[in-house]
Design a protein around this motif. Structure first.
Motif, PDB file in Angstrom:
ATOM      1  N   MET A   1      53.634  83.460 111.723  1.00 49.19           N
ATOM      2  CA  MET A   1      52.449  82.606 111.906  1.00 49.19           C
ATOM      3  C   MET A   1      51.260  83.451 112.319  1.00 49.19           C
ATOM      4  O   MET A   1      51.308  84.121 113.349  1.00 49.19           O
ATOM      5  CB  MET A   1      52.701  81.606 113.032  1.00 49.19           C
ATOM      6  N   ALA A   2      50.188  83.418 111.526  1.00 45.30           N
ATOM      7  CA  ALA A   2      49.005  84.197 111.897  1.00 45.30           C
ATOM      8  C   ALA A   2      48.231  83.514 113.011  1.00 45.30           C
ATOM      9  O   ALA A   2      48.257  82.287 113.151  1.00 45.30           O
ATOM     10  CB  ALA A   2      48.095  84.375 110.693  1.00 45.30           C
ATOM     11  N   ALA A   3      47.523  84.332 113.777  1.00 40.72           N
ATOM     12  CA  ALA A   3      46.577  83.795 114.748  1.00 40.72           C
ATOM     13  C   ALA A   3      45.447  83.105 113.992  1.00 40.72           C
ATOM     14  O   ALA A   3      45.166  83.450 112.842  1.00 40.72           O
ATOM     15  CB  ALA A   3      46.028  84.920 115.603  1.00 40.72           C
ATOM     16  N   PRO A   4      44.789  82.127 114.616  1.00 39.72           N
ATOM     17  CA  PRO A   4      43.700  81.427 113.926  1.00 39.72           C
ATOM     18  C   PRO A   4      42.599  82.378 113.445  1.00 39.72           C
ATOM     19  O   PRO A   4      42.005  82.150 112.392  1.00 39.72           O
ATOM     20  CB  PRO A   4      43.175  80.452 114.979  1.00 39.72           C
ATOM     21  N   GLY A   5      42.327  83.451 114.190  1.00 35.64           N
ATOM     22  CA  GLY A   5      41.316  84.417 113.751  1.00 35.64           C
ATOM     23  C   GLY A   5      39.928  83.812 113.644  1.00 35.64           C
ATOM     24  O   GLY A   5      39.187  84.080 112.701  1.00 35.64           O
ATOM     25  N   LEU A   6      39.581  82.983 114.599  1.00 34.70           N
ATOM     26  CA  LEU A   6      38.314  82.252 114.504  1.00 34.70           C
ATOM     27  C   LEU A   6      37.097  83.160 114.621  1.00 34.70           C
ATOM     28  O   LEU A   6      36.060  82.876 114.035  1.00 34.70           O
ATOM     29  CB  LEU A   6      38.257  81.160 115.580  1.00 34.70           C
ATOM     30  N   GLY A   7      37.229  84.246 115.367  1.00 33.53           N
ATOM     31  CA  GLY A   7      36.120  85.187 115.463  1.00 33.53           C
ATOM     32  C   GLY A   7      35.720  85.691 114.086  1.00 33.53           C
ATOM     33  O   GLY A   7      34.545  85.733 113.725  1.00 33.53           O
ATOM     34  N   MET A   8      36.746  86.039 113.293  1.00 36.66           N
ATOM     35  CA  MET A   8      36.485  86.529 111.941  1.00 36.66           C
ATOM     36  C   MET A   8      36.043  85.400 111.022  1.00 36.66           C
ATOM     37  O   MET A   8      35.156  85.566 110.189  1.00 36.66           O
ATOM     38  CB  MET A   8      37.750  87.185 111.373  1.00 36.66           C
ATOM     39  N   LEU A   9      36.669  84.243 111.190  1.00 37.35           N
ATOM     40  CA  LEU A   9      36.371  83.115 110.300  1.00 37.35           C
ATOM     41  C   LEU A   9      34.921  82.652 110.464  1.00 37.35           C
ATOM     42  O   LEU A   9      34.248  82.319 109.495  1.00 37.35           O
ATOM     43  CB  LEU A   9      37.338  81.962 110.596  1.00 37.35           C
ATOM     44  N   TYR A  10      34.458  82.622 111.702  1.00 40.26           N
ATOM     45  CA  TYR A  10      33.121  82.076 111.955  1.00 40.26           C
ATOM     46  C   TYR A  10      32.096  83.141 112.330  1.00 40.26           C
ATOM     47  O   TYR A  10      30.988  82.811 112.740  1.00 40.26           O
ATOM     48  CB  TYR A  10      33.185  81.038 113.081  1.00 40.26           C
TER      49      TYR A  10
END
Ligand SMILES: [Zn+2]
Length: 328
Positions: free
Chosen positions: A121-130
Motif C-alpha cells: 500500500m503506497a502512502a497517499p503522497g499528498l505533498g507530491m500530488l498537490y
C-alpha cells in the motif's frame, strides 16, 4: 497457505526473492493505467486494473512466481479512497482493494502455495500530488492518515495476504504512523522506503539512523529500500544495515516514466522500455552485492519484469546454497 511463516524464515537468516514491478508490467502489457492522470500528476495508476484487467494482473503475479519469486506484492499501490476519489471511484475503493488482494492470493495458491503475498500500500503522497510541502501526516492529520492505512490493511488481511507492506512512504514521521496503523490488522509489517540517494539518505535528506531510531519500539519487522536507483541502494543499504537490527531488503526502480506516452514528465527515464537503465544480468549483480551487504529480501520495483527476477533468482538460490539461510 505456506507451511512456514515468512517471519520464521527471515529470523533463520534465509534470503528471499521478491517479485518485480506490477504497475509498470501491466502498462507494458497494454493495460490502461493513466486514468485521471494529467500533466505531471499520476492518477490511481494500476489500481483500476484489479477490476478492469483482472486476468492480466493475475497473469503478472503468476509469471513472477513461475520465475521463482518467493514473495509477490499485491496490486494495491493506490487502491485507496484518497487516490480513487479524484476519478469518482472513492466510494468503491474497497472493491478495488479487495480484488487486488484476492488476485495475488489466487495466483500464489495456483503456482506456489509456499510463496508469500505482501499487501503493498503506497502512502497517499499528498505533498507530491498537490505540490504542497509537508508530510502526509501534517497534510491529512494523523487520525485520517492512520485510518486510511488501517482500513486498507484490514481489507487486505481478509483476503489472506501474509504481510502488510506500507511502501513509498516518504517521511520518517509518515513511516512511523504507517507501520503502527498497518499492524492493527494483525499481520507482520514491513516498510518500503523510496527514492534513497547517492548521499545515503532519503530524498528529503533524512538519515537511516534517524529512521531506525524513530521506528524503534514500533511494530516493523523488516525495512526495504525501494523504487530507487540501484546505485543509490548500494550506497544507502550499508547505512540501513548499521542502523536497523531487523531484516533488510531492496527492490530498485530501473527507470520508469508512466506518463511518458502522454505527459513527457521528466521522472526517471524517457519511456517504459528504453528507460531501463539496467539489464537483468546487471541487476542480478546488484542483488548479489546487496545480499553480501546483509539484504534478505531482494526484488525489483518499477520497470523491472520477470526477466529481471529470473536473473536474480539464480543469485538468491546460490546465496542459499552457500549456507546463508540455513536454520541457526
Ligand atoms: Zn517503483
Amino acid at each position: 497457505m505456506p507451511t512456514r511463516s515468512v517471519t520464521e524464515r527471515l529470523r533463520a537468516g534465509e534470503v528471499l526473492l521478491m517479485d518485480g514491478g506490477t504497475g509498470s508490467e501491466l502498462q507494458r502489457r497494454g493495460v490502461a493505467v493513466l486514468l485521471g492522470s494529467r500533466g505531471d500528476k499520476l492518477g490511481p495508476w494500476s489500481a483500476t486494473a484489479n477490476l478492469d484487467a483482472a486476468d492480466v494482473v493475475q497473469q503478472v503475479h503468476q509469471d513472477y512466481l513461475r520465475v521463482g519469486a518467493d514473495i509477490i506484492i499485491s496490486n494495491n499501490f493506490r487502491t485507496t479512497r484518497t487516490r480513487l476519489a479524484p476519478v469518482a471511484l472513492g466510494d468503491r475503493w474497497t472493491e478495488y482493494a479487495r480484488a487486488g488482494g484476492q488476485l495475488a492470493v489466487r495466483a500464489r495458491n495456483a503456482i506456489n502455495p509456499e510463496a508469500y503475498v505482501a499487501g503493498g500500500m503506497a502512502a497517499p503522497g499528498l505533498g507530491m500530488l498537490y505540490d504542497r510541502p509537508g508530510t502526509d501526516v501534517e497534510i491529512m492529520g494523523e487520525p485520517e492518515y492512520r485510518r486510511e492505512f488501517a482500513e486498507h490493511s484490514r481489507v487486505l488481511a481478509e483476503t489472506g495476504v501474509d504481510v502488510m507492506l506500507p511502501e513509498f512512504v516518504n517521511f520518517i514521521q509518515d513511516c512511523v504512523a504507517a507501520v503502527d496503523a498497518c499492524a492493527e490488522a494483525g499481520r507482520p509489517v514491513w516498510l518500503g522506503v523510496p527514492w534513497v540517494t547517492m548521499d545515503g539518505t532519503t530524498r528529503n535528506g533524512e538519515t537511516m539512523e534517524d529512521l531506525a531510531t524513530a521506528l524503534s519500539g514500533h511494530p516493523v519487522e523488516a525495512v526495504l529500500l525501494m523504487c530507487s536507483r540501484p546505485e543509490a541502494i548500494s550506497v544507502t543499504l550499508p547505512r540501513l544495515r548499521q542502523a536497523f537490527g531487523g531484516p533488510i531488503g531492496a527492490y530498485p526502480n530501473v527507470g520508469y516514466n508512466p506518463m511518458a506516452p502522454v505527459g513527457g514528465r521528466v521522472h526517471l527515464g524517457p519511456d517504459i522500455i528504453s528507460a531501463q537503465a539496467h539489464s537483468p544480468s546487471r541487476l542480478a549483480e546488484f542483488a548479489r552485492e546487496w545480499i553480501e551487504m546483509g539484504a534478505q529480501i531482494v526484488g525489483g520495483c518499477c520497470a523491472t519484469g520477470p526477466e529481471h527476477i529470473m536473473a536474480m533468482s539464480a543469485v538468491v538460490r546460490s546465496a542459499r546454497g552457500r549456507g546463508r539461510g540455513r536454520d541457526a
